[in-house]
Structures are given as structure tokens and as C-alpha cells.
Enzyme design. Structure first.
Site, PDB file in Angstrom:
ATOM      1  N   SER A  98      97.659  25.755  28.370  1.00  0.00           N
ATOM      2  CA  SER A  98      97.724  24.462  28.552  1.00  0.00           C
ATOM      3  C   SER A  98      98.768  23.548  27.246  1.00  0.00           C
ATOM      4  CB  SER A  98      96.381  23.883  28.133  1.00  0.00           C
ATOM      5  OG  SER A  98      96.507  22.306  27.779  1.00  0.00           O
ATOM      6  N   TYR A 150      88.665  23.447  23.464  1.00  0.00           N
ATOM      7  CA  TYR A 150      89.480  23.703  24.683  1.00  0.00           C
ATOM      8  C   TYR A 150      90.734  24.630  24.110  1.00  0.00           C
ATOM      9  CZ  TYR A 150      92.430  23.163  28.718  1.00  0.00           C
ATOM     10  OH  TYR A 150      93.478  23.207  29.873  1.00  0.00           O
TER      11      TYR A 150
END
Length: 214
Positions: free
Chosen positions: A106, A119
Site C-alpha cells: 500500500s 495497517y
């Protein structure tokens, strides 16, 4: 192609549309189901050439507020499940002497944005796992690479583990890439065999200087 997801109805329609594709219901956090997925792929096509580890879930919470249960669940899906899938396909790829594994990280790993700690930790760990696996498999014909998308138009925000309102506020006004741009980048990465590629704009520390051509 072998399409795997928990919602079999969604991928079955896509498999029918693609042709020469099968849909397999699979929760990648369940080893019995991942093993069954690999068996189904081998029974249908006799080999596995590419694995794309794309399953993942977000978590938005500042460090003091992160629920440990939420963090464990995100790590299970974002880190442990890709490892389990790699382990499941590697025997077949070793027999073939070739294969490509693409792990999806990401663009949030490029910044230290408050609320993204849990995350980002899962995705940074996945990036390091990929890099080390790549070195371990050098010379086998199996190549492990990492793709790092930027903001992409998917169901990510609606399926976030916690902190949806905060995540939506953080991304308000962002221009989201269509999923096809990520698909194109993944195919390019498979062809090149490069260690990693990103769709992160240069202004945020990435290599992207223009909009990719589909």
C-alpha cells in the site's frame, strides 16, 4: 485464471465473463480452504504460474486506541495469509522450475500518517517478507515481487476493520485510480520480474510522474 474470494457469487460471474477461468470460494485465513484452492487450480489447469496476494483489510486508529483484536485480525489477513498462500503454491512452482508471486502492499507505507500505524505495520512487514522470500528463492526460477498501489477505487473503505469515518475523512478529495491501472502495473511487474513497482506519485515519495497508460 483462478479467482478466489469469500463471496463466490461475485467471482463466479467474473469467471463466466472471462472464460477459461474458475471461481473458488476461499477465506485465505483458513489453511484448509487455501489448500483446497491450490488443489482446485492444479486440477483445472495442471500448474500455477502466478500468485497475486491481493486480499487485505484496512485499520484506522491511533496507536493508543488500536484494538489488539483488530490488529491481530488485520495481521492475519494482510501478512499471515499471504505467507500461507506462498507456502501453498511453492511446491508446484518448484516442480515447474518457474513462477511469479506478487504481493500487494500500500502507498500508505510511504508516509507516517497518524491513525495508519496498525495497517501500515502489516504492509511494511509484507514488503520485507516479500524481499526476503525473493532472495531465498533466487536461482529457482520463482520470482517474488511487491506492487505498491496508491489510492484505488475499490471496496477498501467500506470493508475497513475499524475507523471508517476517520479513513473517509483522511481520503476526502483524493483522486482514486481505477483498478485497471493496478492490474496493468501487476502484469508489467510479472513480465519484468522486478523486485517492486509503485503507483505512488513522486510528490509522495513514489516513482510515478504521470498517469499510467492502460
Amino acid at each position: 485464471m483462478v479467482l478466489a474470494a469469500r463471496r463466490e457469487d461475485r467471482i463466479r460471474g467474473l469467471a463466466d465473463e472471462l472464460g477459461r477461468a474458475i471461481a473458488v470460494r476461499c477465506d485465505v485465513t483458513d489453511q484448509a480452504q487455501t489448500d483446497a484452492l491450490v488443489r482446485a487450480a492444479l486440477e483445472a489447469f495442471g500448474r500455477i504460474d502466478v500468485l497475486v496476494n491481493n486480499a487485505g483489510q484496512g485499520l484506522q486508529a491511533e496507536v493508543e486506541q488500536i484494538s489488539l483484536d483488530d490488529l491481530r485480525a488485520v495481521l492475519e489477513l494482510n501478512l499471515v495469509a499471504p505467507l500461507a498462500m506462498m507456502q501453498a503454491v511453492l511446491p508446484s512452482m518448484r516442480r515447474q522450475g518457474t513462477g511469479a508471486i506478487i504481493n500487494v502492499s500500500s502507498g500508505t507505507t510511504f508516509a507516517d500518517v497518524p491513525g495508519t500505524g496498525g495497517y501500515v505495520a502489516s504492509k511494511i512487514a509484507l514488503e520485507r517478507l516479500s524481499a526476503i522470500a525473493r532472495n531465498e528463492l533466487a536461482g529457482t526460477g520463482i520470482v517474488v515481487s511487491t506492487i505498491i498501489p496508491f489510492a484505488t477505487s475499490t471496496e477498501f473503505l467500506t470493508s475497513i476493520r475499524a475507523g471508517r469515518a476517520d479513513a473517509e475523512a483522511m481520503t476526502a478529495g483524493a483522486v482514486f485510480d481505477p483498478p485497471e491501472q493496478v492490474t496493468t502495473a501487476i502484469l508489467d511487474l510479472i513480465r519484468s520480474g522486478a523486485p517492486r513497482a509503485d503507483l505512488v506519485p513522486a510528490a509522495y515519495g513514489g516513482t510515478r510522474t504521470s498517469t499510467p497508460t492502460l
